[in-house]
Design a protein around this motif. Structure first.
Motif, PDB file in Angstrom:
ATOM      1  N   LYS A   1      -9.058  10.645   8.471  1.00  0.00           N
ATOM      2  CA  LYS A   1      -9.158   9.510   7.567  1.00  0.00           C
ATOM      3  C   LYS A   1      -9.436   9.894   6.122  1.00  0.00           C
ATOM      4  O   LYS A   1      -9.647   9.030   5.271  1.00  0.00           O
ATOM      5  CB  LYS A   1     -10.262   8.560   8.060  1.00  0.00           C
ATOM      6  N   ALA A   2      -9.421  11.182   5.819  1.00  0.00           N
ATOM      7  CA  ALA A   2      -9.727  11.617   4.453  1.00  0.00           C
ATOM      8  C   ALA A   2      -8.752  11.018   3.451  1.00  0.00           C
ATOM      9  O   ALA A   2      -9.131  10.674   2.324  1.00  0.00           O
ATOM     10  CB  ALA A   2      -9.701  13.144   4.371  1.00  0.00           C
ATOM     11  N   PHE A   3      -7.493  10.843   3.863  1.00  0.00           N
ATOM     12  CA  PHE A   3      -6.492  10.299   2.944  1.00  0.00           C
ATOM     13  C   PHE A   3      -6.843   8.890   2.494  1.00  0.00           C
ATOM     14  O   PHE A   3      -6.448   8.459   1.405  1.00  0.00           O
ATOM     15  CB  PHE A   3      -5.102  10.329   3.585  1.00  0.00           C
ATOM     16  N   MET A   4      -7.588   8.147   3.303  1.00  0.00           N
ATOM     17  CA  MET A   4      -7.977   6.784   2.918  1.00  0.00           C
ATOM     18  C   MET A   4      -8.878   6.819   1.689  1.00  0.00           C
ATOM     19  O   MET A   4      -8.660   6.102   0.709  1.00  0.00           O
ATOM     20  CB  MET A   4      -8.687   6.080   4.068  1.00  0.00           C
TER      21      MET A   4
ATOM     22  N   LEU B   1       0.826  -1.198   0.000  1.00  0.00           N
ATOM     23  CA  LEU B   1       0.000   0.000   0.000  1.00  0.00           C
ATOM     24  C   LEU B   1       0.866   1.257   0.000  1.00  0.00           C
ATOM     25  O   LEU B   1       0.620   2.208  -0.734  1.00  0.00           O
ATOM     26  CB  LEU B   1      -0.893   0.018   1.240  1.00  0.00           C
ATOM     27  N   GLN B   2       1.884   1.239   0.858  1.00  0.00           N
ATOM     28  CA  GLN B   2       2.770   2.394   0.949  1.00  0.00           C
ATOM     29  C   GLN B   2       3.484   2.658  -0.378  1.00  0.00           C
ATOM     30  O   GLN B   2       3.545   3.797  -0.848  1.00  0.00           O
ATOM     31  CB  GLN B   2       3.807   2.174   2.056  1.00  0.00           C
ATOM     32  N   LYS B   3       3.981   1.591  -0.982  1.00  0.00           N
ATOM     33  CA  LYS B   3       4.764   1.740  -2.207  1.00  0.00           C
ATOM     34  C   LYS B   3       3.911   2.210  -3.381  1.00  0.00           C
ATOM     35  O   LYS B   3       4.327   3.091  -4.156  1.00  0.00           O
ATOM     36  CB  LYS B   3       5.430   0.406  -2.549  1.00  0.00           C
ATOM     37  N   ASN B   4       2.706   1.661  -3.503  1.00  0.00           N
ATOM     38  CA  ASN B   4       1.922   1.895  -4.717  1.00  0.00           C
ATOM     39  C   ASN B   4       0.812   2.921  -4.578  1.00  0.00           C
ATOM     40  O   ASN B   4       0.320   3.444  -5.597  1.00  0.00           O
ATOM     41  CB  ASN B   4       1.307   0.574  -5.186  1.00  0.00           C
ATOM     42  N   PHE B   5       0.393   3.232  -3.321  1.00  0.00           N
ATOM     43  CA  PHE B   5      -0.765   4.107  -3.176  1.00  0.00           C
ATOM     44  C   PHE B   5      -0.556   5.246  -2.171  1.00  0.00           C
ATOM     45  O   PHE B   5      -0.688   6.404  -2.536  1.00  0.00           O
ATOM     46  CB  PHE B   5      -2.002   3.285  -2.771  1.00  0.00           C
ATOM     47  N   LEU B   6      -0.287   4.913  -0.914  1.00  0.00           N
ATOM     48  CA  LEU B   6      -0.354   5.939   0.127  1.00  0.00           C
ATOM     49  C   LEU B   6       0.901   6.795   0.244  1.00  0.00           C
ATOM     50  O   LEU B   6       0.821   7.989   0.528  1.00  0.00           O
ATOM     51  CB  LEU B   6      -0.675   5.299   1.483  1.00  0.00           C
ATOM     52  N   GLY B   7       2.064   6.184   0.123  1.00  0.00           N
ATOM     53  CA  GLY B   7       3.291   6.950   0.154  1.00  0.00           C
ATOM     54  C   GLY B   7       3.765   7.377   1.531  1.00  0.00           C
ATOM     55  O   GLY B   7       4.779   8.070   1.651  1.00  0.00           O
ATOM     56  N   ILE B   8       3.057   7.010   2.597  1.00  0.00           N
ATOM     57  CA  ILE B   8       3.506   7.291   3.963  1.00  0.00           C
ATOM     58  C   ILE B   8       3.674   5.971   4.693  1.00  0.00           C
ATOM     59  O   ILE B   8       3.060   4.967   4.335  1.00  0.00           O
ATOM     60  CB  ILE B   8       2.518   8.200   4.725  1.00  0.00           C
ATOM     61  N   ASP B   9       4.514   5.959   5.739  1.00  0.00           N
ATOM     62  CA  ASP B   9       4.790   4.680   6.398  1.00  0.00           C
ATOM     63  C   ASP B   9       3.632   4.253   7.295  1.00  0.00           C
ATOM     64  O   ASP B   9       2.703   5.024   7.580  1.00  0.00           O
ATOM     65  CB  ASP B   9       6.121   4.714   7.151  1.00  0.00           C
ATOM     66  N   PHE B  10       3.691   3.001   7.730  1.00  0.00           N
ATOM     67  CA  PHE B  10       2.618   2.378   8.494  1.00  0.00           C
ATOM     68  C   PHE B  10       2.332   3.129   9.788  1.00  0.00           C
ATOM     69  O   PHE B  10       1.172   3.369  10.151  1.00  0.00           O
ATOM     70  CB  PHE B  10       2.980   0.923   8.794  1.00  0.00           C
ATOM     71  N   VAL B  11       3.392   3.508  10.510  1.00  0.00           N
ATOM     72  CA  VAL B  11       3.214   4.174  11.800  1.00  0.00           C
ATOM     73  C   VAL B  11       2.467   5.492  11.624  1.00  0.00           C
ATOM     74  O   VAL B  11       1.552   5.816  12.388  1.00  0.00           O
ATOM     75  CB  VAL B  11       4.574   4.400  12.489  1.00  0.00           C
TER      76      VAL B  11
END
Length: 339
Positions: free
Chosen positions: A201-204, A180-190
């Motif tokens: 949660k708007a970024f979701m 998800l981080q690599k292909n969509f969100l671009g921020i880390d899990f934490v």
């Protein structure tokens, strides 16, 4: 004595400490002063609110050691999730492909973003400090919520869910989240987990894949952890499964951990809890330990103790000390559950 009671504003420092100790993946308690104080205020309002049907109420309770007056744990319930903020899950499904022409049949697992649990009640925010993880304290803290559900069922959704923490390492890296981080969100899990806990949660909705995801296209390490729980969460899952909770194929959108569910009235401890009428006197010797709660709301209290209980009548004797701790008087009722 260990007493479970509603959280209050004076518990802020203790709640902040628990938020720090709980670590990665404990989304319901982000380390944020404004949010934690807001949570306490929301809980206080929920306990005082007249409710005809569940909406966005939250009930957070703390475990207090009355000898030291120290808060050593928390447990919580959400009345109906997703009523104000979107409540996301992935639904695990299967698509079937078949060609008579080439005589091939394949099944492909899929993940579909959904809001299917909107309106469900949720078990949440269970935490116990390390030096109190003994003598069935964790079991008492967790299962005490079923007494509250049984007594105040009209304040909660008909379905009760619990999100189980998925696999992640000591640094907070989730194998499932990596793609998800690599292909969509671009921020880390934490960071994503923290923002979710803050209610941001708007970024979701803006960045999550909106179409069905084929599991076979995910990295192998991500595929392996779908529906798996973190090692530290396994005992909590075992306890819920014994209560009748089952996994129906819904997983967390960040770490892939399973969400389990049960109809409120089908939860074993809800069904098996009993209402007894109190007499206050010297307590007789007893061998069986019970979780005990009063039937109040804003003055809710719960604990555990050895009680002499008969299947033939609905009376029970409490010591003056225990009755005072539970805020009950002669002739009033308590709800009990075998520990």
């Amino acid at each position: 004595m260990l007493i479970i009671r509603p959280i209050r504003s004076s518990d802020y420092q203790a709640l902040h400490r628990i938020a720090e100790e709980s670590g990665h993946g404990f989304t319901s308690l982000p380390v944020n002063e404004a949010l934690l104080k807001s949570k306490i205020a929301r809980v206080t309002a929920s306990f005082q609110k007249e409710v005809e049907r569940p909406f966005d109420e939250g009930y957070l309770m703390v475990l207090e050691d009355t000898e030291t007056q120290e808060v050593v744990g928390t447990c919580g319930l959400e009345a109906a999730v997703g009523m104000e903020d979107a409540f996301y899950h992935y639904r695990l499904g299967t698509e079937v492909y078949h060609s008579k022409q080439i005589d091939v049949r394949n099944e492909a697992e899929t993940l579909t973003l959904c809001h299917d649990y909107t309106g469900a009640a949720e078990l949440c925010t269970l935490f116990l400090r390390d030096n109190y993880r003994k003598n069935n304290n964790g079991r008492m803290l967790s299962r005490s919520r079923f007494l509250f559900l049984a007594q105040h069922a009209h304040r909660f959704g008909d379905t009760v869910i619990a999100e189980m923490r998925g696999e992640s390492d000591d640094n907070g890296h989730s194998p499932f989240y990596g793609w998800l981080q690599k292909n969509f969100l671009g921020i880390d899990f934490v960071e994503a987990d923290y923002l979710s806990g803050l209610g941001k949660k708007a970024f979701m909705a803006e960045m999550m894949p909106k179409h069905t995801v084929y599991v076979c296209l995910l990295p192998e390490e991500a595929q392996k952890v779908i529906g798996e729980v973190h090692t530290n969460t396994r005992p909590a899952l075992n306890l819920l499964e014994a209560e009748g909770f089952r996994w129906r194929g819904y997983v967390d959108i960040f770490d892939g951990g399973p969400t389990v569910e049960c109809n409120l009235n089908d939860i074993r401890s809800v069904r098996e809890s009993r209402l007894l009428t109190v007499t206050i006197d010297d307590m007789p010797e007893a061998a069986s330990k019970y979780i005990i709660s009063n039937t109040l709301l804003s003055d809710y209290r719960a604990t555990s103790a050895l009680l002499q209980v008969s299947e033939d009548n609905d009376d029970v004797i409490l010591s003056p000390e225990l009755a005072a701790a539970l805020f009950v008087e002669p002739g009033q009722q308590i709800r009990i559950l075998a520990l």
